[in-house]
Design a protein around this motif. Structure first.
Motif, PDB file in Angstrom:
ATOM      1  N   ALA A 108       0.857  -1.228   0.118  1.00  0.00           N
ATOM      2  CA  ALA A 108       0.070   0.089  -0.098  1.00  0.00           C
ATOM      3  C   ALA A 108       0.733   1.094  -0.143  1.00  0.00           C
ATOM      4  N   ALA A 110       1.616   5.068   1.267  1.00  0.00           N
ATOM      5  CA  ALA A 110       1.384   6.077   2.240  1.00  0.00           C
ATOM      6  C   ALA A 110       2.047   7.188   1.716  1.00  0.00           C
ATOM      7  N   LEU A 130       2.529   2.535  10.233  1.00  0.00           N
ATOM      8  CA  LEU A 130       1.217   2.851   9.388  1.00  0.00           C
ATOM      9  C   LEU A 130       1.207   1.290   8.936  1.00  0.00           C
ATOM     10  N   ALA A 133      -0.846  -0.065  11.827  1.00  0.00           N
ATOM     11  CA  ALA A 133      -2.149   0.347  11.890  1.00  0.00           C
ATOM     12  C   ALA A 133      -3.041   0.011  10.869  1.00  0.00           C
ATOM     13  N   THR A 134      -2.660  -0.100   9.635  1.00  0.00           N
ATOM     14  CA  THR A 134      -3.445  -0.550   8.504  1.00  0.00           C
ATOM     15  C   THR A 134      -3.522  -2.049   8.433  1.00  0.00           C
ATOM     16  N   LYS A 136      -1.267  -3.524   6.552  1.00  0.00           N
ATOM     17  CA  LYS A 136      -0.564  -3.707   5.098  1.00  0.00           C
ATOM     18  C   LYS A 136       0.828  -3.380   5.279  1.00  0.00           C
ATOM     19  N   VAL A 138       3.422  -1.485   3.675  1.00  0.00           N
ATOM     20  CA  VAL A 138       3.336   0.221   3.674  1.00  0.00           C
ATOM     21  C   VAL A 138       4.606   0.757   2.938  1.00  0.00           C
ATOM     22  N   THR A 155      -1.512   9.663   4.877  1.00  0.00           N
ATOM     23  CA  THR A 155      -2.784   8.974   3.923  1.00  0.00           C
ATOM     24  C   THR A 155      -2.365   7.861   3.497  1.00  0.00           C
ATOM     25  N   VAL A 156      -3.215   6.679   3.790  1.00  0.00           N
ATOM     26  CA  VAL A 156      -3.019   5.345   3.155  1.00  0.00           C
ATOM     27  C   VAL A 156      -4.376   5.089   2.776  1.00  0.00           C
ATOM     28  N   ASP A 158      -7.936   5.469   1.916  1.00  0.00           N
ATOM     29  CA  ASP A 158      -9.019   6.320   2.730  1.00  0.00           C
ATOM     30  C   ASP A 158      -8.871   6.667   3.897  1.00  0.00           C
ATOM     31  N   ILE A 159      -7.669   6.071   4.628  1.00  0.00           N
ATOM     32  CA  ILE A 159      -7.248   6.602   5.976  1.00  0.00           C
ATOM     33  C   ILE A 159      -6.509   7.624   6.023  1.00  0.00           C
TER      34      ILE A 159
END
Length: 176
Positions: A108, A110, A130, A133-134, A136, A138, A155-156, A158-159
């Motif tokens: 993903a 970020a 991140l 937190a997600t 994924k 990142v 920003t990742v 929609d987060i």
């Protein structure tokens, strides 16, 4: 061909070229940074999208900006988009390309905005935090944005995580 499918086609073309050159990660990073510069500069946007400006002049602008600072592949890909008359869609094409390249590496992206450059260690820690937190893997892309004042905005997908001084000041102002 619909607008979205044209963006997709150009993004796929960028992906194929960068992959064939064996420089996918570097090209992805350089094009991402160029797209952010393009978005942030009215002068650059006007120079590259003005149909009255001869193509040779637009090419010279790109070569002046990127020549010697970016991979030849990155320069050629920006020139490809601009000379095809798609400069106005450059950020959208590049963002789609970044998404495709990251998906290929199963990562993903970020987008981290910071008032100051971050060190390699800070970027690595940010990616780990991140990712935690997600859930994924990142990849962090840093954008220097003085309007943040301090801290970061990440920003990742929609987060959005806003840890900026600007955001905290706005919160305090709202409470007063």
């Amino acid at each position: 061909m619909a607008q979205g499918s044209k963006v997709e086609a150009y993004a796929n073309a960028l992906l194929e070229v960068a992959r064939a050159e064996g420089r996918l990660a570097e090209v992805e990073d350089e094009l991402f940074r160029f797209a952010r510069t393009f978005e942030g500069s009215d002068e650059l946007r006007m120079a590259l999208t003005d149909p009255m400006l001869p193509v040779a002049r637009r090419v010279a602008v790109i070569e002046d900006l990127l020549g010697g600072k970016a991979l030849q592949t990155s320069v050629a890909l920006v020139l490809f988009i601009v000379t095809a008359g798609r400069a106005g869609e450059l950020p959208e094409i590049v963002d789609r390309f970044v998404h495709l390249a990251s998906a290929e590496r199963q990562r993903a992206v970020a987008e981290v905005r910071s008032a100051v450059p971050l060190t390699g260690e800070q970027i690595e820690r940010m990616g780990q935090a991140l990712g935690h937190a997600t859930g994924k893997d990142v990849e962090v892309k840093v954008i220097i944005d003085p309007s943040v004042l301090g801290g970061i905005i990440a920003t990742v997908g929609d987060i959005v995580i806003d840890g900026s001084v600007r955001h905290r000041l706005e919160q305090m102002r709202g409470q007063l």
